[in-house]
Design an enzyme around this catalytic site. Structure first.
Site, PDB file in Angstrom:
ATOM      1  N   HIS A  43       0.829  -1.203   0.000  1.00  0.00           N
ATOM      2  CA  HIS A  43       0.000   0.000   0.000  1.00  0.00           C
ATOM      3  C   HIS A  43       0.867   1.258   0.000  1.00  0.00           C
ATOM      4  O   HIS A  43       0.834   2.066   0.931  1.00  0.00           O
ATOM      5  CB  HIS A  43      -0.940  -0.010   1.213  1.00  0.00           C
ATOM      6  CG  HIS A  43      -2.044  -1.003   1.077  1.00  0.00           C
ATOM      7  ND1 HIS A  43      -2.686  -1.571   2.144  1.00  0.00           N
ATOM      8  CD2 HIS A  43      -2.625  -1.550  -0.029  1.00  0.00           C
ATOM      9  CE1 HIS A  43      -3.611  -2.411   1.709  1.00  0.00           C
ATOM     10  NE2 HIS A  43      -3.583  -2.416   0.398  1.00  0.00           N
ATOM     11  N   HIS A  77      -0.581 -10.080   2.046  1.00  0.00           N
ATOM     12  CA  HIS A  77      -1.855 -10.128   2.762  1.00  0.00           C
ATOM     13  C   HIS A  77      -2.512 -11.510   2.733  1.00  0.00           C
ATOM     14  O   HIS A  77      -3.381 -11.802   3.550  1.00  0.00           O
ATOM     15  CB  HIS A  77      -2.844  -9.133   2.158  1.00  0.00           C
ATOM     16  CG  HIS A  77      -2.397  -7.711   2.222  1.00  0.00           C
ATOM     17  ND1 HIS A  77      -1.734  -7.088   1.182  1.00  0.00           N
ATOM     18  CD2 HIS A  77      -2.506  -6.780   3.188  1.00  0.00           C
ATOM     19  CE1 HIS A  77      -1.468  -5.835   1.514  1.00  0.00           C
ATOM     20  NE2 HIS A  77      -1.923  -5.622   2.728  1.00  0.00           N
ATOM     21  N   HIS A 127     -10.597  -5.389   4.312  1.00  0.00           N
ATOM     22  CA  HIS A 127      -9.137  -5.424   4.153  1.00  0.00           C
ATOM     23  C   HIS A 127      -8.740  -6.744   3.493  1.00  0.00           C
ATOM     24  O   HIS A 127      -9.326  -7.795   3.758  1.00  0.00           O
ATOM     25  CB  HIS A 127      -8.458  -5.281   5.510  1.00  0.00           C
ATOM     26  CG  HIS A 127      -6.977  -5.071   5.442  1.00  0.00           C
ATOM     27  ND1 HIS A 127      -6.092  -6.100   5.242  1.00  0.00           N
ATOM     28  CD2 HIS A 127      -6.230  -3.957   5.550  1.00  0.00           C
ATOM     29  CE1 HIS A 127      -4.860  -5.616   5.228  1.00  0.00           C
ATOM     30  NE2 HIS A 127      -4.913  -4.314   5.414  1.00  0.00           N
ATOM     31  N   GLU A 129      -6.239  -8.800   3.880  1.00  0.00           N
ATOM     32  CA  GLU A 129      -5.900  -9.887   4.804  1.00  0.00           C
ATOM     33  C   GLU A 129      -7.152 -10.476   5.425  1.00  0.00           C
ATOM     34  O   GLU A 129      -7.302 -11.703   5.522  1.00  0.00           O
ATOM     35  CB  GLU A 129      -4.971  -9.389   5.913  1.00  0.00           C
ATOM     36  CG  GLU A 129      -4.616 -10.490   6.915  1.00  0.00           C
ATOM     37  CD  GLU A 129      -3.864  -9.975   8.135  1.00  0.00           C
ATOM     38  OE1 GLU A 129      -4.082 -10.523   9.235  1.00  0.00           O
ATOM     39  OE2 GLU A 129      -3.058  -9.035   7.997  1.00  0.00           O
ATOM     40  N   THR A 165      -3.467  -9.418  11.725  1.00  0.00           N
ATOM     41  CA  THR A 165      -2.091  -9.427  12.252  1.00  0.00           C
ATOM     42  C   THR A 165      -1.546  -8.036  12.564  1.00  0.00           C
ATOM     43  O   THR A 165      -0.592  -7.913  13.334  1.00  0.00           O
ATOM     44  CB  THR A 165      -1.124 -10.107  11.258  1.00  0.00           C
ATOM     45  OG1 THR A 165      -1.135  -9.381  10.015  1.00  0.00           O
ATOM     46  CG2 THR A 165      -1.518 -11.552  11.017  1.00  0.00           C
ATOM     47  N   CYS A 193       1.127  -9.565  14.754  1.00  0.00           N
ATOM     48  CA  CYS A 193       2.554  -9.601  14.437  1.00  0.00           C
ATOM     49  C   CYS A 193       3.289  -8.583  15.298  1.00  0.00           C
ATOM     50  O   CYS A 193       3.012  -7.385  15.221  1.00  0.00           O
ATOM     51  CB  CYS A 193       2.775  -9.298  12.954  1.00  0.00           C
ATOM     52  SG  CYS A 193       4.519  -9.181  12.503  1.00  0.00           S
ATOM     53  N   SER A 222      -3.524   1.360   5.915  1.00  0.00           N
ATOM     54  CA  SER A 222      -4.183   1.422   7.223  1.00  0.00           C
ATOM     55  C   SER A 222      -3.143   1.545   8.328  1.00  0.00           C
ATOM     56  O   SER A 222      -3.303   2.314   9.283  1.00  0.00           O
ATOM     57  CB  SER A 222      -5.024   0.160   7.453  1.00  0.00           C
ATOM     58  OG  SER A 222      -5.998   0.013   6.458  1.00  0.00           O
ATOM     59  N   ASN A 223      -2.074   0.776   8.186  1.00  0.00           N
ATOM     60  CA  ASN A 223      -0.982   0.825   9.146  1.00  0.00           C
ATOM     61  C   ASN A 223      -0.380   2.231   9.202  1.00  0.00           C
ATOM     62  O   ASN A 223      -0.082   2.765  10.279  1.00  0.00           O
ATOM     63  CB  ASN A 223       0.072  -0.214   8.757  1.00  0.00           C
ATOM     64  CG  ASN A 223       1.344  -0.111   9.570  1.00  0.00           C
ATOM     65  OD1 ASN A 223       2.345   0.421   9.083  1.00  0.00           O
ATOM     66  ND2 ASN A 223       1.331  -0.602  10.791  1.00  0.00           N
TER      67      ASN A 223
END
Length: 281
Positions: A43, A77, A127, A129, A165, A193, A222-223
């Site tokens: 991303h 993902h 999302h 993932e 995660t 994670c 998003s992270n």
């Protein structure tokens, strides 16, 4: 000259799952000259552009259905079982770069589903993932981004709880506590994670150490959005950019100490470009 003192956060940049996917893609691109990738490999628009220029072709699930006899990269993902079934049908060679942490989580969810557990997943709706995780349960698991989405009065007496995660560890355990306080028996699976979740604590320390912070991330990450907020809460003089061209000179004062950091989807070369731009001021 502003004579800025600029330092890059050595803990920022790609997590190992993204590094693995990109290295795998580059190896094939160097050999074959082209490779299909199901969704953005990461991303971050700048990194995607770099790889597209090397021959990477980004496709979606609709386009995948019409593709035959090609190599297709599965990004970090992960993907649901239906993608693998389609690959067999269309004679596609899947280059599986699913993150090992994600694959382990998929297997755990599949095992729980096979045991008829009532599965709840703390994660972001839609999302990539999470879609892969849902696929392990024939889309029967309950996904929620916030506990306010859940009807606590009518939930099963016993549930099995998992997490995407990359979610926040403290929030996950807060949700777990609330559910148990309501008398729900929770089989808790901490599947977050730590390489990603520990960035939160590391960035708080980093952000507080500088006059100004430039946070580098793709707008789709998003992270990145979450970690930017972490920095901004610790240092209000935090600025979000996706490209060096977005930096404004008037953000800084002469002699400022500036920290450059980013998301798990931010390439180091892009943070270095940001640093070099700042040093020219």
């Amino acid at each position: 000259m502003l004579d800025l003192k600029v330092h890059i956060d050595t803990n920022s940049g790609f997590c190992f799952g993204v590094v693995y996917a990109i290295e795998m893609a580059e190896d094939i691109l160097n050999e074959d000259g082209h490779l299909y990738c199901l969704g953005d490999i990461v991303h971050n628009d700048e990194e995607v552009k770099r790889l597209v220029n090397k021959g990477l072709k980004i496709i979606d699930h609709r386009q995948l259905k019409n593709l035959e006899g090609e190599k297709v990269l599965i990004r970090a993902h992960g993907e649901p079982p239906s993608t693998y079934e389609l690959a067999i049908k269309n004679n596609l060679t899947l280059v599986d770069a699913s993150c090992p942490v994600v694959l382990k989580l998929q297997n755990r969810i599949k095992n729980s589903f096979d045991k008829k557990d009532k599965i709840y997943i703390y994660g972001k709706h839609g999302h990539a993932e999470v879609e892969g995780l849902l696929g392990q349960t024939a889309n029967e698991a309950i996904v929620f981004q916030d506990i306010a989405e859940l009807d606590l009065e009518n939930m099963p007496e016993r549930i099995t709880l998992f997490s995407q995660t990359t979610k926040n560890t403290d929030k996950f355990y807060e949700i777990n506590r609330i559910l148990m306080d309501r008398g729900i028996t929770v089989q808790t699976n901490d599947t977050i994670c730590r390489q990603v979740s520990n960035r939160d604590k590391e960035l708080r320390i980093f952000a507080a150490s500088y006059d100004k912070i430039v946070f580098v991330s793709g707008s789709k990450s998003s992270n990145g959005k979450a970690l930017y907020e972490v920095c901004r809460q610790k240092n209000p003089n935090t600025h979000f950019v996706s490209h060096p061209d977005q930096i404004e000179k008037n953000w800084f004062s002469k002699g400022d100490a500036v920290g450059v950091c980013g998301a798990t989807s931010t390439p180091m070369w892009l943070m270095e470009d940001v640093r070099n731009t700042l040093l020219r001021y």
